[in-house]
Design a protein around this motif. Sequence first.
Motif, PDB file in Angstrom:
ATOM      1  N   TYR A   1     -15.124 -14.707 -13.859  1.00  0.00           N
ATOM      2  CA  TYR A   1     -16.346 -13.905 -13.790  1.00  0.00           C
ATOM      3  C   TYR A   1     -15.977 -12.429 -13.798  1.00  0.00           C
ATOM      4  O   TYR A   1     -14.894 -12.054 -13.328  1.00  0.00           O
ATOM      5  N   ALA A   2     -16.894 -11.625 -14.290  1.00  0.00           N
ATOM      6  CA  ALA A   2     -16.699 -10.172 -14.261  1.00  0.00           C
ATOM      7  C   ALA A   2     -17.940  -9.513 -13.684  1.00  0.00           C
ATOM      8  O   ALA A   2     -19.071  -9.908 -14.011  1.00  0.00           O
ATOM      9  N   VAL A   3     -17.713  -8.544 -12.807  1.00  0.00           N
ATOM     10  CA  VAL A   3     -18.813  -7.752 -12.250  1.00  0.00           C
ATOM     11  C   VAL A   3     -18.503  -6.289 -12.543  1.00  0.00           C
ATOM     12  O   VAL A   3     -17.371  -5.836 -12.314  1.00  0.00           O
ATOM     13  N   GLY A   4     -19.485  -5.555 -13.065  1.00  0.00           N
ATOM     14  CA  GLY A   4     -19.289  -4.141 -13.372  1.00  0.00           C
ATOM     15  C   GLY A   4     -20.304  -3.289 -12.635  1.00  0.00           C
ATOM     16  O   GLY A   4     -21.508  -3.570 -12.682  1.00  0.00           O
ATOM     17  N   VAL A   5     -19.824  -2.267 -11.943  1.00  0.00           N
ATOM     18  CA  VAL A   5     -20.693  -1.372 -11.179  1.00  0.00           C
ATOM     19  C   VAL A   5     -20.641   0.008 -11.822  1.00  0.00           C
ATOM     20  O   VAL A   5     -19.559   0.588 -11.960  1.00  0.00           O
ATOM     21  N   VAL A   6     -21.804   0.508 -12.234  1.00  0.00           N
ATOM     22  CA  VAL A   6     -21.871   1.829 -12.869  1.00  0.00           C
ATOM     23  C   VAL A   6     -21.836   2.904 -11.795  1.00  0.00           C
ATOM     24  O   VAL A   6     -22.552   2.817 -10.789  1.00  0.00           O
ATOM     25  N   MET A   7     -20.995   3.925 -11.999  1.00  0.00           N
ATOM     26  CA  MET A   7     -21.061   5.115 -11.155  1.00  0.00           C
ATOM     27  C   MET A   7     -21.673   6.217 -12.014  1.00  0.00           C
ATOM     28  O   MET A   7     -21.139   6.557 -13.078  1.00  0.00           O
ATOM     29  N   ALA A   8     -22.806   6.728 -11.528  1.00  0.00           N
ATOM     30  CA  ALA A   8     -23.569   7.698 -12.322  1.00  0.00           C
ATOM     31  C   ALA A   8     -23.588   9.048 -11.616  1.00  0.00           C
ATOM     32  O   ALA A   8     -23.300   9.145 -10.413  1.00  0.00           O
ATOM     33  N   SER A   9     -23.951  10.071 -12.367  1.00  0.00           N
ATOM     34  CA  SER A   9     -24.090  11.411 -11.791  1.00  0.00           C
ATOM     35  C   SER A   9     -25.344  11.486 -10.931  1.00  0.00           C
ATOM     36  O   SER A   9     -26.292  10.714 -11.127  1.00  0.00           O
ATOM     37  N   GLY A  10     -25.362  12.449 -10.024  1.00  0.00           N
ATOM     38  CA  GLY A  10     -26.451  12.583  -9.068  1.00  0.00           C
ATOM     39  C   GLY A  10     -27.825  12.721  -9.694  1.00  0.00           C
ATOM     40  O   GLY A  10     -28.806  12.263  -9.116  1.00  0.00           O
ATOM     41  N   ASP A  11     -27.921  13.342 -10.869  1.00  0.00           N
ATOM     42  CA  ASP A  11     -29.237  13.584 -11.455  1.00  0.00           C
ATOM     43  C   ASP A  11     -29.660  12.522 -12.468  1.00  0.00           C
ATOM     44  O   ASP A  11     -30.731  12.632 -13.065  1.00  0.00           O
ATOM     45  N   TYR A  12     -28.806  11.516 -12.689  1.00  0.00           N
ATOM     46  CA  TYR A  12     -29.157  10.446 -13.629  1.00  0.00           C
ATOM     47  C   TYR A  12     -30.319   9.642 -13.065  1.00  0.00           C
ATOM     48  O   TYR A  12     -30.316   9.359 -11.873  1.00  0.00           O
TER      49      TYR A  12
ATOM     50  N   GLY B   1     -21.933  13.831 -16.591  1.00  0.00           N
ATOM     51  CA  GLY B   1     -23.347  13.491 -16.496  1.00  0.00           C
ATOM     52  C   GLY B   1     -23.674  12.107 -16.988  1.00  0.00           C
ATOM     53  O   GLY B   1     -22.850  11.438 -17.609  1.00  0.00           O
ATOM     54  N   GLY B   2     -24.888  11.655 -16.658  1.00  0.00           N
ATOM     55  CA  GLY B   2     -25.323  10.323 -17.058  1.00  0.00           C
ATOM     56  C   GLY B   2     -24.506   9.262 -16.344  1.00  0.00           C
ATOM     57  O   GLY B   2     -24.084   9.429 -15.200  1.00  0.00           O
ATOM     58  N   ARG B   3     -24.285   8.180 -17.064  1.00  0.00           N
ATOM     59  CA  ARG B   3     -23.451   7.132 -16.490  1.00  0.00           C
ATOM     60  C   ARG B   3     -21.997   7.532 -16.748  1.00  0.00           C
ATOM     61  O   ARG B   3     -21.571   7.657 -17.898  1.00  0.00           O
ATOM     62  N   VAL B   4     -21.254   7.744 -15.701  1.00  0.00           N
ATOM     63  CA  VAL B   4     -19.927   8.360 -15.824  1.00  0.00           C
ATOM     64  C   VAL B   4     -18.856   7.304 -16.135  1.00  0.00           C
ATOM     65  O   VAL B   4     -18.032   7.488 -17.023  1.00  0.00           O
ATOM     66  N   LEU B   5     -18.884   6.214 -15.404  1.00  0.00           N
ATOM     67  CA  LEU B   5     -17.870   5.175 -15.617  1.00  0.00           C
ATOM     68  C   LEU B   5     -18.366   3.868 -15.001  1.00  0.00           C
ATOM     69  O   LEU B   5     -19.344   3.837 -14.254  1.00  0.00           O
ATOM     70  N   VAL B   6     -17.667   2.806 -15.340  1.00  0.00           N
ATOM     71  CA  VAL B   6     -18.003   1.480 -14.803  1.00  0.00           C
ATOM     72  C   VAL B   6     -16.746   0.902 -14.165  1.00  0.00           C
ATOM     73  O   VAL B   6     -15.695   0.836 -14.798  1.00  0.00           O
ATOM     74  N   CYS B   7     -16.842   0.504 -12.887  1.00  0.00           N
ATOM     75  CA  CYS B   7     -15.744  -0.193 -12.219  1.00  0.00           C
ATOM     76  C   CYS B   7     -15.951  -1.685 -12.427  1.00  0.00           C
ATOM     77  O   CYS B   7     -16.977  -2.240 -12.015  1.00  0.00           O
ATOM     78  N   VAL B   8     -14.987  -2.322 -13.080  1.00  0.00           N
ATOM     79  CA  VAL B   8     -15.116  -3.733 -13.434  1.00  0.00           C
ATOM     80  C   VAL B   8     -14.109  -4.547 -12.623  1.00  0.00           C
ATOM     81  O   VAL B   8     -12.919  -4.225 -12.614  1.00  0.00           O
ATOM     82  N   GLY B   9     -14.597  -5.566 -11.943  1.00  0.00           N
ATOM     83  CA  GLY B   9     -13.721  -6.481 -11.217  1.00  0.00           C
ATOM     84  C   GLY B   9     -13.782  -7.858 -11.843  1.00  0.00           C
ATOM     85  O   GLY B   9     -14.846  -8.289 -12.305  1.00  0.00           O
ATOM     86  N   LEU B  10     -12.644  -8.549 -11.881  1.00  0.00           N
ATOM     87  CA  LEU B  10     -12.593  -9.918 -12.406  1.00  0.00           C
ATOM     88  C   LEU B  10     -12.212 -10.853 -11.272  1.00  0.00           C
ATOM     89  O   LEU B  10     -11.523 -10.432 -10.331  1.00  0.00           O
ATOM     90  N   GLY B  11     -12.654 -12.099 -11.349  1.00  0.00           N
ATOM     91  CA  GLY B  11     -12.291 -13.037 -10.296  1.00  0.00           C
ATOM     92  C   GLY B  11     -12.654 -14.461 -10.665  1.00  0.00           C
ATOM     93  O   GLY B  11     -13.334 -14.706 -11.671  1.00  0.00           O
TER      94      GLY B  11
END
Length: 422
Positions: free
Chosen positions: A325-336, A379-389
């Motif tokens: 399985y993969a889970v991805g969490v978006v880290m976005a800028s404050g004004d997004y 700005g916007g969606r900056v990056l996605v942290c993806v975990g696998l398990g």
Amino acid sequence: MNVLIIGAGGREYSIGLALRKDDGVDNLYFAPGNGATDMLGENLDISDFNKLADFCEANDIGLTIVGPEAPLVDGIVDVFRDRELNIFGSSAQASQLEGSKIFMKNFLARHNVPTAKYIETDSIEESYKFINSLEAPIVVKADGLCGGKGVIIAQNHNEAKKAVGEMLSGDSFGDAGKRVVIEEFLDGYELSVFAICDGKDFVVLPAAQDHKRLLDEDKGPNTGGMGAYAPTPLVNDEIYAKLDERVIKPTLKGMNDEGMPFTGVLFIGVMVVNGEPIILEYNVRFGDPECEEIMPLLKSSALELFYKASIGELASAKIEFHDKYAVGVVMASGDYPYKSSAPTQIIIDDIVHDDIEANAHISFAGVSRDEDGNLMATGGRVLVCVGLGDSIKEAHSRAYGLCGQVHFARKHCRMDIAYQAL
Ligand code: AMP
Ligand code: GLY
């Protein structure tokens, strides 16, 4: 083979990451790419389709993969094919499935693909009449591309009428809103299903679930997506079978019969209502952030998948997925998603946790480099942290573990990604 990826987001980064694992890939290029894709390949500052084709001819590019919808709708695939260059994506004509909601809804109706009851119109009178015939909430959609903002879920009849008025007058979305689709609200759970298509054959990828709202518990405004996971246990074999028979096959046949064979990614936005998959919309590209979770689940060669699809030989491709399985969490800028934020430096801690190091990674999206080469959130969606398990829970804890190691001013992420599966 040398490969060019068109786009600048986390989606394109994740496709690049998958291709980088492939022995068959020599040089990798991105146009335009972002401040991190240059770690995977070379960024090109070219946007004109013919100039991109010139580059491909001069640099022996064997495959171009198109990430976002805009170049597809604008005809990049047609320009490349006219010049006998190999490209993965849909033609301008076929891209109307995403470029025009009216085209898409009428196509679904012509081919008996299940979708919400609707009308398409440019008339206020007709709109009001149909709105009055529906129960609230009521969904109002601008016909054309609006960067993901053209859908209004009106909570009552007056709000729906106001939304239609603002669209038809051109006030809210310009020409993209001068015709509208009004449809019944579907109450169920939403899935993102992707079929890789070569015009005849298709491969369905593990189904994902996106989280469109900005805030936890699905509150706040709609965004491009704040996180996703795959495969989702909310899809069973019965739903996959219904999607194959009632949705994907009639769509590919219909597109062929209408003289616009579908090649590329068919992104099926599905609402499951009482066990029945109903189509909300089509897109002609990967979802972002869904792509960032699906790509690392691919066990077989990403190059083979995209290349064979681009030359019409998907049937001979060997395609396998990891049993993970993969889970991805978006880290976005404050004004997004309201406006872009001032650039701010991204600091990523040294990852000391072996478990996270081995099973989690970042897909970079809204990033650039400053003069000193520092990675900046732009700005916007900056990056996605993806975990696998081996379970969603494990993938989830690795993704959030990685989030804790990433810092930039006013970062925002949802804390409940994958809640429907946990
Ligand atoms: P779309 O761009 O058509 O996918 O719409 C954006 C979002 O609005 C979808 O992802 C759904 O969450 C929601 N939506 C669109 N159409 C409907 C509908 N008929 N009923 C319920 N929700 C909808
Ligand atoms: N994450 C949904 C989309 O890309 O449209």
